[in-house]
Write an enzyme that holds these catalytic residues in place. Structure first.
Site, PDB file in Angstrom:
ATOM      1  N   ASP A   4       0.808  -1.225   0.000  1.00 46.30           N
ATOM      2  CA  ASP A   4       0.000   0.000   0.000  1.00 46.30           C
ATOM      3  C   ASP A   4       0.843   1.277   0.000  1.00 46.30           C
ATOM      4  O   ASP A   4       0.293   2.376   0.158  1.00 46.30           O
ATOM      5  CB  ASP A   4      -0.986  -0.019   1.178  1.00 46.30           C
ATOM      6  CG  ASP A   4      -2.124  -0.992   0.930  1.00 46.30           C
ATOM      7  OD1 ASP A   4      -2.498  -1.175  -0.247  1.00 46.30           O
ATOM      8  OD2 ASP A   4      -2.639  -1.578   1.898  1.00 46.30           O
ATOM      9  N   ASP A  52      -7.010  -5.070  -3.998  1.00 43.80           N
ATOM     10  CA  ASP A  52      -6.738  -3.664  -3.674  1.00 43.80           C
ATOM     11  C   ASP A  52      -5.479  -3.148  -4.373  1.00 43.80           C
ATOM     12  O   ASP A  52      -5.323  -1.954  -4.621  1.00 43.80           O
ATOM     13  CB  ASP A  52      -6.555  -3.471  -2.161  1.00 43.80           C
ATOM     14  CG  ASP A  52      -7.462  -4.326  -1.299  1.00 43.80           C
ATOM     15  OD1 ASP A  52      -7.864  -5.402  -1.749  1.00 43.80           O
ATOM     16  OD2 ASP A  52      -7.760  -3.923  -0.167  1.00 43.80           O
TER      17      ASP A  52
END
Ligand code: GLY
Length: 380
Positions: free
Chosen positions: A101, A158
């Site tokens: 991320d 994601d």
């Protein structure tokens, strides 16, 4: 059939009004949060994750501040956003706690800063984050590793939102190595996460030595094989961005296919997503953040397809945003949420700071603001 221009014209006073409410509310919230790192609201107050700076959501507030700065040019928005970015250096240079991320984290801070101000230090931070993300690529397996610990073979949907950092880095450096890694991961995701009916897995566990699929663990949705709404939204928005960066039509087709599946589900539930499109009928758990992310993805699809196709996606995005606004929007200034009814995960487990349909998540608020900004831009 209505044209895109007519649709935007019909919605212009709504979009302006919604933006004014957002701006008015955030002007108040900023006085308290300042350069904090909010994640979720409890009893109407955002928490602060500065005690855990490596958490993936810690620059979404900076992202909101950059959107406000872009729209209003008020200096304090920029200053708070830059302060958050500087505080994240301890994570960037500390390295050990980083994960895939880094895309979200430095796209919303350093890339935004560089794109709006030309700040060279921000460019260097974002390039470093892109190098870290590239180094998480498993070449034998064909995917970018998501998390640390014993999850060597795990990739998650994601990550489609992290790879735009790689495409950006290739543009900046005029070096396609980053882009090749982004394409490798997007291809793997397209081939192994997207199901034939247009729904997607949240997690796929690959054999790290050869990329064969071992398992599709449950993740944040109801169950393995179910359809976690935020995951479907990450996929739509991620694939359309992959198309915009690479020109590969199959990514646009994937984004459209997933969008068609999700829009069909949403047409039955009044356009506010449940937490999982396949959760048990007796569950009324919602996730407004999934709606906001999806609206952004649909608007980008509308920008990417021929004229005759645009209206489907744009109308879908507007239906979702209006449903979020009327059913989940919190316009009372004493509550810091923009969108309540967000849900961290269907089964929050040991996650102590989870929100289960009863508060805001900062990324839901961020993408709601981003979507309204996109519509404002389209009206110009
Ligand atoms: N990226 C994790 C989530 O969407 O909750």
């Amino acid at each position: 059939m209505i044209t895109v221009n007519k649709l935007l014209q019909n919605q212009s006073s709504y979009i302006e009004d919604c933006w004014e409410r957002i701006e008015g509310k955030l002007a108040v919230t900023i006085e308290r949060i300042k350069d904090g790192m909010p994640h979720s609201t409890f009893d109407g107050v955002y928490d602060d994750w500065q005690d855990q700076k490596s958490w993936w959501t810690n620059t979404f507030w900076a992202g909101i501040l950059w959107l406000l700065y872009r729209e209003t040019k008020q200096e304090h928005y920029k200053e708070y956003a830059q302060s958050i970015e500087a505080k994240m250096d301890e994570v960037l240079y500390g390295y050990d706690k980083l994960h895939h991320d880094v895309g979200f984290m430095w796209l919303l801070s350093s890339v935004m800063n560089y794109e709006l101000t030309g700040n060279e230090q921000s460019k260097q931070r974002a390039m470093l984050a892109a190098n870290i993300l590239s180094a998480r690529a498993n070449i034998a397996g064909g995917y970018i590793r998501a998390w640390n610990g014993d999850k060597e073979g795990w990739a998650i949907i994601d990550c489609m939102m992290n790879i735009p950092l790689l495409f950006w880095a290739s543009k900046m450096s005029k070096d396609d190595r980053f882009k090749h890694i982004g394409i490798m991961h997007a291809d793997k995701t397209m081939n192994h996460f997207v199901r034939e009916d247009g729904s997607v897995h949240h997690i796929v566990s690959f054999d790290p030595s050869n990329g064969e699929v071992l398992d599709t663990p449950r993740g944040q949705g109801y169950d393995s094989g179910s359809s976690w709404s935020r995951g479907q939204s990450w996929a739509v928005y991620g694939f359309v961005q992959a198309y915009q960066w690479t020109g590969k039509q199959e990514y646009l087709h994937s984004a459209k296919r997933i969008a068609h599946y999700v829009l069909t589900c949403l047409s039955q539930t009044g356009y506010v997503p449940p937490c999982d499109y396949r959760q048990p009928a007796e569950s009324s758990l919602l996730d407004s953040s999934a709606g906001a992310i999806l609206a952004c993805g649909l608007i980008e699809i509308a920008k990417s397809v021929p004229e005759a196709e645009k209206i489907l996606y744009l109308q879908g995005a507007i239906s979702i945003l209006k449903a979020l606004d009327t059913q989940c929007g919190v316009w009372d200034l004493s509550d810091e949420a923009l969108l309540t009814n967000a849900t961290s995960a269907y089964h929050p487990g040991a996650f102590k700071r989870a929100v289960i349909g009863n508060g805001a998540l900062i990324y839901g608020d961020y993408y709601f603001v981003e979507a309204i900004c996109k519509l404002k831009e389209m009206m110009k």
